[in-house]
Design an enzyme around this catalytic site. Structure first.
Site, mmCIF file in Angstrom:
data_model
loop_
_atom_site.group_PDB
_atom_site.id
_atom_site.type_symbol
_atom_site.label_atom_id
_atom_site.label_comp_id
_atom_site.label_asym_id
_atom_site.label_seq_id
_atom_site.Cartn_x
_atom_site.Cartn_y
_atom_site.Cartn_z
ATOM 1 C CG ASN A 197 1.852 0.580 4.062
ATOM 2 O OD1 ASN A 197 1.561 -0.571 3.746
ATOM 3 N ND2 ASN A 197 3.041 1.119 3.842
ATOM 4 N N GLY A 198 0.155 -1.606 5.967
ATOM 5 C CA GLY A 198 0.608 -2.603 6.939
ATOM 6 C C GLY A 198 -0.551 -3.451 7.441
ATOM 7 C CE LYS B 163 11.786 -1.884 -6.028
ATOM 8 N NZ LYS B 163 12.538 -2.847 -6.836
ATOM 9 C CD GLU C 85 10.373 -9.977 -10.001
ATOM 10 O OE1 GLU C 85 11.580 -9.762 -10.021
ATOM 11 O OE2 GLU C 85 9.656 -9.633 -9.042
ATOM 12 C CD1 TRP D 86 -0.280 -5.407 -4.016
ATOM 13 C CD2 TRP D 86 0.103 -6.285 -1.993
ATOM 14 N NE1 TRP D 86 0.323 -6.629 -4.194
ATOM 15 C CE2 TRP D 86 0.562 -7.185 -2.969
ATOM 16 C CE3 TRP D 86 0.239 -6.628 -0.645
ATOM 17 C CZ2 TRP D 86 1.159 -8.403 -2.653
ATOM 18 C CZ3 TRP D 86 0.830 -7.836 -0.332
ATOM 19 C CH2 TRP D 86 1.286 -8.711 -1.325
ATOM 20 C CB CYS E 92 -0.865 0.047 1.256
ATOM 21 S SG CYS E 92 -1.910 -1.399 1.434
ATOM 22 C CG HIS F 121 20.498 -36.596 -9.443
ATOM 23 N ND1 HIS F 121 21.013 -37.862 -9.299
ATOM 24 C CD2 HIS F 121 21.563 -35.786 -9.652
ATOM 25 C CE1 HIS F 121 22.338 -37.821 -9.380
ATOM 26 N NE2 HIS F 121 22.693 -36.557 -9.605
ATOM 27 C CD GLU G 252 17.794 -11.767 -9.592
ATOM 28 O OE1 GLU G 252 17.293 -12.424 -8.673
ATOM 29 O OE2 GLU G 252 17.365 -10.647 -9.930
ATOM 30 N NE ARG H 70 4.546 1.929 -1.105
ATOM 31 C CZ ARG H 70 5.394 1.897 -0.096
ATOM 32 N NH1 ARG H 70 6.609 2.368 -0.269
ATOM 33 N NH2 ARG H 70 5.047 1.408 1.075
ATOM 34 C CE LYS I 87 14.409 -9.795 -11.309
ATOM 35 N NZ LYS I 87 14.981 -9.281 -10.138
HETATM 36 O O1 M6R Z 1 13.502 -4.735 -0.487
HETATM 37 P P1 M6R Z 1 14.108 -6.098 -0.433
HETATM 38 O O2 M6R Z 1 15.395 -6.180 -1.191
HETATM 39 O O3 M6R Z 1 14.256 -6.625 0.949
HETATM 40 O O4 M6R Z 1 13.073 -7.030 -1.202
HETATM 41 C C1 M6R Z 1 13.268 -8.416 -1.264
HETATM 42 C C2 M6R Z 1 12.398 -9.032 -2.315
HETATM 43 O O5 M6R Z 1 11.044 -8.793 -2.034
HETATM 44 C C3 M6R Z 1 12.717 -8.488 -3.709
HETATM 45 O O6 M6R Z 1 14.052 -8.675 -4.039
HETATM 46 C C4 M6R Z 1 11.839 -9.179 -4.783
HETATM 47 O O7 M6R Z 1 12.179 -10.515 -4.888
HETATM 48 C C5 M6R Z 1 12.002 -8.461 -6.117
HETATM 49 N N1 M6R Z 1 10.732 -8.076 -6.623
HETATM 50 C C6 M6R Z 1 12.648 -9.283 -7.154
HETATM 51 O O8 M6R Z 1 12.796 -8.613 -8.364
#
Ligand code: M6R
Length: 607
Positions: free
Chosen positions: A100-101, A602, A487, A75, A2, A503, A480, A27, A484
């Protein structure tokens, strides 16, 4: 996650609130709303969907006229995305809030309030908070907030309007971040700096259990006993350009291109006479020599940066490193204590799981080192030692430049640790540090060939599932690359250690299945090539990312991107770039919202 904004001033509040909310879109959100003090009382407009839907609704219903108000992008956590569940929420006649939260004990509070004769229109924990504030309202807003705060648990930030105080916004936070911006005869609240940058670069960080009071005359702060608090006024060290796309189609592409500069900003100030020097971050050779074991704890991409850190630290410094997913770490009774170092890596510095893991580590007697991008964030403030990464604001949900500077810091740290532990000599440390400082130029060269990667991504248009494979550091990179792609392109993918495929997972390979192989480690090259041949023999379409000295035959690679070569140890700094670009172009050609992928936020401030 949020986003909260608020405005007190002389200008049209609705326009400013929507504009500020647009800067928090990164976000992630599924509905939006604003509440404005008007001549006829507080007018709320809210809508499921995007800010464009909110604006359309305001145009249809009439834009609220006023100069004081709060706004929100939601969110969904408690209750589906809907107009009713969107914020702001009223709590009876006296209170309107954005939140928020999470209010963790909202169920008990709701039962209590229902027993007092109250009824609810939404499924949210936010409405419970609004009603609780209204329940305790005694004509004194600060006293009311302090009273309600005694009853709630969780991590949250609130922007509050009290009907009886039309010129004032109240704000309070517990854990979740909130800033208070100050301009000329106007002030703001916001979840993050980009929301207010267009109006002011000056802001205060609201701390845990502090209350902010914003009026046209200025802002003031107090604690829960109404004692005045004096706070340091901060200045954002990046401007609007950093928070704008500057001609790039997406923030993600812009941020991929910003990587060379981000590395320079992060690495150069930490190099003295050719050697890493982290003493300004509280790290000296003496401190480094104390540590027996290292744990790297993080989430998502930051955790993958930790995987690179593990390989590099163990290889150079010969110190055992365990990489943990933060949400797992805290619940598995980790065997840590004095003599252990816990490195928390986080772009936002507000990730709830990472923050909780760090607090647990501290409690158990370990030393904590934060590697964080967001200045003044909770992780940054609470760690024993702190290395800021200087990526600048990362707006795209998919992390790219933050990962790059996180691994840059892992290298610097590993070099200094290896030297301090006597595992490498000064000459080797200088050589590696010099190579690290050369990586920005290599990355610039790779980016000049991004069309080659774009062409490589074309066959992924209709892919349903694919694999990333690699060994050693290339496996860490595969993780990684796979995240990427998942997502932002929504293509299912998994990363596998190339030698592990046989395996079990190799049974998934079917004719035409894309497999992306990362092969940058010369020592492992022959082994990786054997694994690529295994999938190729079973019909996979292979995409190879390798060093330029390797000329693969067609029985190895259908598509190939060849990288300039530096020391194998540093190849992740280069090889991650085509992986980021493959994900980016795959998402673009599938027509996805690259910067704001579905279901994602985010900064993840809930567990
Ligand atoms: O703000 P942070 O680096 O702690 O966030 C961790 C993950 O939520 C963040 O890296 C997430 O996996 C990304 N969206 C990946 O691109």
């Amino acid at each position: 996650m949020c986003g909260i904004v608020g405005y007190v001033g002389k200008n049209c509040c609705a326009d400013i609130l929507v504009d500020a909310l647009s800067k928090l879109e990164y976000r992630g959100y599924d509905s939006a709303g604003i509440a404005v003090f008007t001549e006829n009382g507080i007018q709320i407009t809210k809508s499921k969907g995007r800010l464009a839907d909110l604006s359309a609704k305001m145009n249809a219903e009439g834009k609220p006229q006023g100069t004081v108000g709060i706004g929100h992008t939601r969110w969904a956590t408690h209750g589906e995305p809907s107009d009713t569940n969107s914020h702001p929420h009223r709590g009876g006649a006296n209170v309107t809030i954005v939140h928020n939260g999470i209010i963790e004990n909202y169920k008990q509070l709701k039962e209590f309030l229902i027993a007092q004769g109250r009824s609810f229109v939404s499924e949210t924990d936010t409405e419970v908070m609004a009603q609780l504030l209204d329940f305790y309202y005694d004509g004194n807003p600060v006293q009311t907030i302090a009273r309600a705060m005694q009853e709630v648990s969780g991590s949250f930030a609130l922007g509050i309007l009290f009907t009886d105080f039309p010129g004032t916004i109240y704000a309070v936070r517990r854990e979740s971040p909130l800033i208070v911006g100050v301009g000329e005869a106007e002030s703001f609240i916001a979840s993050d700096v980009p929301a207010i940058l267009k109006y002011t670069a000056q802001y205060y960080l609201l701390e845990h259990d502090e209350i902010a009071v914003l009026t046209e005359q200025g802002v003031s702060f107090c604690d829960m006993q109404a004692n005045t608090i004096r706070k340091e006024l901060l200045t954002a060290d990046w401007d609007m350009d950093a928070a704008e796309k500057q001609g790039y189609e997406h923030f993600m592409l812009k941020e991929i291109h910003e990587q060379p500069e981000s590395i320079k900003r992060t690495v150069m100030p930490r190099v003295e006479n050719g050697l890493p020097d982290l003493h300004e971050c509280g790290i000296t050779p003496e401190t480094l020599r104390q540590f027996r074991n290292i744990y790297i704890v993080a989430c998502g991409t930051a955790m993958h940066a930790g995987m690179v850190g593990k390989y590099v630290i163990e290889k150079l410094a010969r110190v055992p490193v365990i990489v943990d997913i933060a949400s797992e770490f805290r619940y598995r009774e980790p065997l840590i204590g004095e003599g252990d170092l816990i490195i928390i890596i986080s772009q936002s510095g507000e990730t709830a799981d990472s923050l909780a893991a760090m607090r647990l580590a501290k409690k158990l007697g370990a030393k904590t080192l934060a590697v964080v991008n967001a200045k003044g964030s909770s992780v940054a403030r609470e760690a024993d030692m702190l290395i800021y990464t200087h990526a600048g604001p990362e707006i795209a949900v998919a992390s790219t430049k933050a990962y790059m500077v996180q691994i840059s810091v892992m290298y610097l740290f590993a070099f200094e640790l290896a030297l301090a532990k006597g595992q490498i000599d000064e000459a080797e440390c200088r050589r590696l540090t010099a190579l690290l400082m050369e990586t920005p130029q290599y990355i610039t060269d790779i980016l000049a060939h991004k069309e080659t990667v774009e062409a490589m991504a074309k066959p992924l248009l209709d892919a349903e599932s694919l694999l990333y494979i690699g060994r050693g550091l290339d496996y860490a990179l595969s993780m990684e690359g796979s995240l990427k792609l998942k997502e932002i392109s929504y293509i299912h993918s998994e990363a596998y250690a190339a030698g592990e495929l046989k395996h079990g997972t190799i049974s998934l390979i079917y004719k035409g299945m894309p497999v992306i192989a990362v092969d940058t480690q010369k020592k492992l090259h022959e082994k990786t090539v054997s694994n690529i041949k295994e999938v190729k023999a079973r019909g996979a379409v292979t995409f190879l990312v390798c060093g330029e000295s390797y000329q693969p035959d067609s029985d190895i690679a259908d598509y190939c991107f060849r990288l300039p070569e530096i020391d194998d140890l540093l190849m992740p700094m280069l090889a991650v770039v085509p992986l980021q670009l493959i994900a980016y172009y795959a998402a673009v050609q599938r027509g996805n919202d690259v910067d704001k992928p579905r279901n994602l936020a985010k900064s993840v401030t809930v567990e």
